[in-house]
Design a protein around this motif. Structure first.
Motif, PDB file in Angstrom:
ATOM      1  N   ARG A   1      53.883  45.355   4.800  1.00  0.00           N
ATOM      2  CA  ARG A   1      53.362  46.428   5.650  1.00  0.00           C
ATOM      3  C   ARG A   1      54.558  47.332   5.958  1.00  0.00           C
ATOM      4  NH1 ARG A   1      50.992  45.039  10.787  1.00  0.00           N
ATOM      5  NH2 ARG A   1      52.264  43.173  10.909  1.00  0.00           N
TER       6      ARG A   1
ATOM      7  N   GLN B   1      49.618  50.180  -0.407  1.00  0.00           N
ATOM      8  CA  GLN B   1      49.170  50.499   0.948  1.00  0.00           C
ATOM      9  C   GLN B   1      47.655  50.419   1.065  1.00  0.00           C
ATOM     10  OE1 GLN B   1      51.035  54.330   1.453  1.00  0.00           O
ATOM     11  NE2 GLN B   1      52.936  53.443   2.259  1.00  0.00           N
ATOM     12  N   GLU B   2      46.963  50.879   0.039  1.00  0.00           N
ATOM     13  CA  GLU B   2      45.500  50.781   0.044  1.00  0.00           C
ATOM     14  C   GLU B   2      45.062  49.314   0.057  1.00  0.00           C
ATOM     15  OE1 GLU B   2      44.164  52.835  -3.399  1.00  0.00           O
ATOM     16  OE2 GLU B   2      44.891  54.797  -2.713  1.00  0.00           O
ATOM     17  N   LEU B   3      45.745  48.498  -0.746  1.00  0.00           N
ATOM     18  CA  LEU B   3      45.400  47.078  -0.826  1.00  0.00           C
ATOM     19  C   LEU B   3      45.643  46.385   0.515  1.00  0.00           C
ATOM     20  CD1 LEU B   3      44.293  45.353  -3.115  1.00  0.00           C
ATOM     21  CD2 LEU B   3      46.630  44.714  -3.717  1.00  0.00           C
TER      22      LEU B   3
ATOM     23  N   LYS C   1      49.078  52.435  -4.049  1.00  0.00           N
ATOM     24  CA  LYS C   1      48.107  51.381  -4.336  1.00  0.00           C
ATOM     25  C   LYS C   1      48.335  50.170  -3.424  1.00  0.00           C
ATOM     26  CE  LYS C   1      47.428  52.460  -9.256  1.00  0.00           C
ATOM     27  NZ  LYS C   1      47.648  51.973 -10.645  1.00  0.00           N
TER      28      LYS C   1
ATOM     29  N   GLN D   1      41.905  37.426   8.989  1.00  0.00           N
ATOM     30  CA  GLN D   1      42.669  37.061   7.798  1.00  0.00           C
ATOM     31  C   GLN D   1      44.149  36.822   8.125  1.00  0.00           C
ATOM     32  OE1 GLN D   1      41.347  40.557   5.574  1.00  0.00           O
ATOM     33  NE2 GLN D   1      40.761  39.200   3.912  1.00  0.00           N
TER      34      GLN D   1
ATOM     35  N   ARG E   1      46.686  42.774  -9.405  1.00  0.00           N
ATOM     36  CA  ARG E   1      46.070  43.921  -8.724  1.00  0.00           C
ATOM     37  C   ARG E   1      46.929  45.176  -8.746  1.00  0.00           C
ATOM     38  NH1 ARG E   1      44.149  39.409  -7.199  1.00  0.00           N
ATOM     39  NH2 ARG E   1      42.011  39.161  -6.383  1.00  0.00           N
TER      40      ARG E   1
ATOM     41  N   ALA F   1      45.558  47.833   3.500  1.00  0.00           N
ATOM     42  CA  ALA F   1      44.538  48.299   4.436  1.00  0.00           C
ATOM     43  C   ALA F   1      43.209  47.592   4.197  1.00  0.00           C
ATOM     44  CB  ALA F   1      44.366  49.808   4.303  1.00  0.00           C
ATOM     45  N   ARG F   2      42.889  47.313   2.946  1.00  0.00           N
ATOM     46  CA  ARG F   2      41.613  46.704   2.599  1.00  0.00           C
ATOM     47  C   ARG F   2      41.554  45.242   3.041  1.00  0.00           C
ATOM     48  NH1 ARG F   2      41.130  46.441  -3.352  1.00  0.00           N
ATOM     49  NH2 ARG F   2      41.855  48.594  -3.128  1.00  0.00           N
ATOM     50  N   HIS F   3      42.671  44.521   2.959  1.00  0.00           N
ATOM     51  CA  HIS F   3      42.652  43.088   3.205  1.00  0.00           C
ATOM     52  C   HIS F   3      43.125  42.695   4.599  1.00  0.00           C
ATOM     53  CE1 HIS F   3      42.294  42.950  -1.166  1.00  0.00           C
ATOM     54  NE2 HIS F   3      41.801  41.735  -0.982  1.00  0.00           N
ATOM     55  N   GLU F   4      43.669  43.648   5.319  1.00  0.00           N
ATOM     56  CA  GLU F   4      44.226  43.269   6.612  1.00  0.00           C
ATOM     57  C   GLU F   4      43.152  43.301   7.685  1.00  0.00           C
ATOM     58  OE1 GLU F   4      48.493  43.698   8.547  1.00  0.00           O
ATOM     59  OE2 GLU F   4      47.526  45.622   8.200  1.00  0.00           O
ATOM     60  N   SER F   5      42.956  42.170   8.336  1.00  0.00           N
ATOM     61  CA  SER F   5      42.058  42.053   9.482  1.00  0.00           C
ATOM     62  C   SER F   5      42.594  40.930  10.352  1.00  0.00           C
ATOM     63  CB  SER F   5      40.632  41.727   9.035  1.00  0.00           C
ATOM     64  OG  SER F   5      40.560  40.402   8.550  1.00  0.00           O
TER      65      SER F   5
END
Length: 822
Positions: free
Chosen positions: A39, A232-234, A230, A243, A18, A236-240
């Motif tokens: 992070r 940081q974007e990844l 990239k 998860q 990725r 933000a997209r996967h962190e919940s």
């Protein structure tokens, strides 16, 4: 989810695909490393070690083995002489355990690790910054600042060597304060870029020192342009929360505590320094601690995790490795961490799950989140959380704390707390009511005793010019009638016949190896559990030869030159309080270990406990531990012993001629004033019959032959139940009643005490265990010489028991001193 295996998929492939990140280098790199996303605004990727034991649970043998191997390579690089002078410095938090393991591989190196935990009262000896980290400040807090002084090599250990900035900052800071000629940088992986690779040599030239690098593998990380954004974007997209493991299943698990019985005064790690002596104590204590853990783990547990705590990596690692040896379960090891990392449940990603919980050690930089990775979903049916006592706080036990998070994911959670080591202020003695100048220095040979002066200092006064001897029959009558105390006079020294001397030498030859094992075992217990540098204080006089032998073992096995003194203790009168004052004036009472030869029924054990309590109550220095260390404990009266077998200790066969030509101690009001040590005589005239040093040398000569046996015996003792049962006292009470004596002081159990009865008192009869062999040859000879019957008894917890005449008057013996029937 099962993250125990990745089904052959490299745990860095998810990030590599990725973000376009590549690992280039040795073929072993992907075996050692996976990739994850940080992070962290300073760096997108995280190299996740498979063998560090921080983020990925791993076999403790694998983790420890990698550190040992690096340490051995450093030893080969330095050579034996320089390796002996090396000091190891590990980096907090990830390389604290690795630094210790490297020091273990070096063999004799002390270890210090940096820390992010300030400790009140301990001044920093240095510090540095870690530029790419989320928590940058490192402190160096050695208990002994001299640890960083000297010209021996400094070995700096980190999990990875990436840019080299952290290491260069450290060396620069330390070299300005404590310059030295050589540094060795150690890492699991050397991942410097080509641009960084030459900086180390230039830096070495700049400071005028040699800097070497040792790594298990090397390579580089190729990062495409814009990788930070990239990444940081990844993230933000996967962190919940789901998860990241913050919605645990609804399971309630009881958390049970396990008392490790961590050795008193043993540091929990290298925050303030960890020396080879500390390592020896830990090695000796580990079997017993692992046995306690194993006993608390459910019998059907198949997969166990030992989870350390941030900088506390080494102690949990060693516990886990020892546990791995004694349980059938699969054991894994990892630790909690400050590092925030994205978790993604994918076989190609190194961090599959994450537990989040509040910091629970009141960190100096304030509250914050902490993490445990790859624990949830890993199939562990028991987790052993190991923390230090500073971290055993309400936050640890809170509903959202670490223990609750673990309990939500595993059926069994155990908590083991290691005492947080804090350097103590130097011991300042107190002298209640008097000046230390009033207390004389110990007497030493050759002026007093036939022992060399370094072997023992006698905290006694010399009464050699005073006539103190009285016939045995007179003494016995006075003692039993209450007219005098046994310590107010001395028996006439028994002069052994040629036949009896021959028995002594035969017994010594037969038992020297057995004695060496017992001496070695009890000394190892003392070093493991009581103090790394004990002050041996033998109870004169039976304890003195054993104290000398223990001192010799410590020097032979560990290179320790322990102080050793002999003091007087008198049944019914207590220990010499002035001797205790002298010891408190010169040593920390907590390091004092009282030594005796053997236990009988335990009267002296109880006497010492009462005397120490009385001494403290009267304003004396606190801290003396009254538990006696003995060679043999047949009475089961103490926890610290070499054996519990009742066998012939040849030093019990004779009197002063095997004890430095010193009499038993004397306490008489007209000779011993309130500010005097108890007294004793030096029988210089018996020098021709003296075998004191010969006895010691005969046992010492067997030390090299018994090292392996001692290690095994000490390990067994440390892991076993050594709680006193006082079986001997119960037997003595029973014998006292059965034989109509009605006075336990007239029943002397064990080979040593029986011999004393025959040599110094008026014996009535000897009880011998049926079938007892050569251990009683000298007893039978003495009994025959004094006309004392020997009665065989089927059920006897001792090899033999000596009974003093219960109705003694001088009419109870014939003119020749032989016993007559009562």
């Amino acid at each position: 989810m099962n993250i125990a295996v990745n089904n052959g998929v490299w745990s860095g492939s998810w990030v590599a695909e990725r973000l376009g990140v590549e690992l280039v280098g040795d073929d072993t790199l992907t075996d050692l490393l996976g990739l994850a996303l940080r992070r962290n605004p300073k760096r997108a990727h995280l190299l996740v070690s498979h063998v560090l034991g921080k983020h990925v649970p791993q076999s403790p043998s694998v983790v420890y083995g990698h550190g040992l191997a690096l340490g051995r390579r450093v030893r080969e690089l330095l050579g034996a002489d320089e390796a002996r002078r090396a000091v190891v410095l590990g980096y907090a938090e990830t390389a604290t355990g690795l630094g210790h393991s490297v020091a273990d591989g070096l063999g004799t190196a002390p270890c210090l690790h940096s820390t992010r935990r300030p400790v009140p009262g301990v001044a920093p000896a240095g510090g540095f910054e870690e530029s790419h980290s989320h928590a940058t400040s490192h402190l160096l807090l050695p208990e002994d600042p001299a640890l960083l002084v000297g010209d021996g090599p400094l070995v700096l250990v980190d999990d990875e060597f990436s840019t080299g900035n952290t290491v260069l900052n450290t060396i620069r800071d330390l070299h300005e304060r404590y310059p030295r000629r050589r540094y060795v940088v150690v890492a699991l992986v050397d991942m410097r870029s080509p641009a960084d690779a030459g900086r180390l040599d230039l830096f070495a030239q700049e400071i005028g020192a040699r800097v070497d690098l040792v790594a298990a593998a090397s390579g580089t990380v190729r990062l495409p342009e814009g990788v930070l954004e990239k990444g940081q974007e990844l993230v933000a997209r996967h962190e919940s929360p789901a998860q990241q493991g913050q919605e645990p299943p609804g399971r309630t698990t009881r958390v049970a505590r396990v008392d490790l019985c961590w050795p008193r005064g043993l540091p929990d790690g290298g925050r303030h320094g960890f020396t080879p002596r500390h390592r020896i104590r830990l090695d000796n204590a580990l079997p017993a601690m692992a046995a306690r853990l194993a006993g608390a783990i459910p019998g059907d547990a198949r997969r166990v995790l030992v989870l350390g705590f941030e900088e506390l990596m080494y102690a949990p690692l060693r516990l886990a490795r020892e546990l791995e040896q004694v349980t059938d379960a699969e054991v894994r090891y990892s630790t909690t961490t400050r590092s925030p990392v994205l978790a993604v449940d994918d076989p190609g990603y190194a961090i599959r799950s994450r537990l989040v919980f509040p910091a629970h050690d009141d960190p100096a930089d304030g509250p914050g989140e902490r993490f445990a990775y790859n624990v949830a979903g890993a199939g562990f049916d028991t987790v052993v959380a190991v923390v230090d006592s500073v971290a055993d706080t309400p936050e640890l036990h809170a509903p959202d704390g670490l223990l609750a998070q673990l309990a939500a994911h595993t059926p069994h959670v155990l908590l083991a707390v290691v005492p947080s080591y804090v350097p103590e202020a130097p011991y300042v003695p107190a002298f209640p009511g008097e000046s230390p100048a009033m207390l004389p220095e110990p007497l030493r040979g050759p002026a007093f005793s036939s022992y060399p002066p370094e072997e023992v200092g006698w905290l006694l006064q010399d009464l050699s010019e005073v006539t103190l001897e009285a016939p045995t029959e007179e003494r016995e009558e006075a003692i039993q009638s209450g007219g005098a105390h046994y310590a107010e006079s001395l028996p006439v020294e028994y002069q052994p016949s040629e036949q009896y001397q021959e028995l002594f030498h035969t017994a010594l030859e037969a038992s020297a190896e057995r004695l060496a094992k017992g001496v070695g075992a009890v000394t190892e217990l003392v070093l493991a559990e009581r103090s790394p540098r004990p002050v041996l204080v033998s109870l004169a006089r039976a304890g003195t030869p054993i104290g000398v032998l223990m001192r010799r073992w410590a020097e032979f096995r560990h290179g320790l030159e322990l102080p050793h003194y002999a003091v007087s203790i008198v049944r019914g009168r207590g220990i010499d309080a002035n001797a205790l004052r002298w010891l408190a004036a010169h040593h920390d009472p907590r390091d004092v270990v009282f030594v005796d030869g053997w236990t009988g029924k335990g009267a002296i054990t109880r006497e010492l406990a009462d005397a120490v309590k009385e001494f403290e109550a009267a304003g004396g220095a606190a801290g003396f531990d009254p538990e006696i260390a003995v060679l043999a404990d047949p009475g089961s009266c103490v926890r610290t012993y070499g054996t519990r077998e009742d066998f012939l200790i040849p030093s019990a066969c004779l009197n002063s001629t095997v004890s430095g030509l010193i009499s038993r101690t004397v306490l008489r009001a007209d000779l011993v004033g309130p500010n005097d040590f108890h007294g004793a005589k030096f029988y210089r005239e018996l020098a021709g019959a003296d075998v004191s040093v010969a006895f010691l040398d005969a046992v010492t000569a067997r030390f090299p032959d018994v090292v392996e046996d001692v290690d095994a015996q000490a390990k067994e003792l440390l892991s076993g139940d050594r709680a006193p049962t006082w079986e001997g006292w119960a037997a003595v009470e029973r014998i006292s009643e059965e034989y109509g004596i009605h006075d336990v002081n007239l029943v002397k159990p064990g080979v040593g005490e029986t011999t004393r009865v025959l040599l110094r008192r008026v014996p009535w009869k000897i009880l011998a265990r049926a079938g007892a062999g050569a251990d009683l040859d000298h007893v039978r000879l003495l009994a025959e010489q004094r006309g004392v019957p020997v009665e065989e008894v089927a059920e006897l917890p001792y090899t033999c028991v000596g009974l003093i005449h219960p109705k003694y008057t001088r009419g109870a013996t014939g003119a020749d001193g032989r016993a007559v029937t009562v």
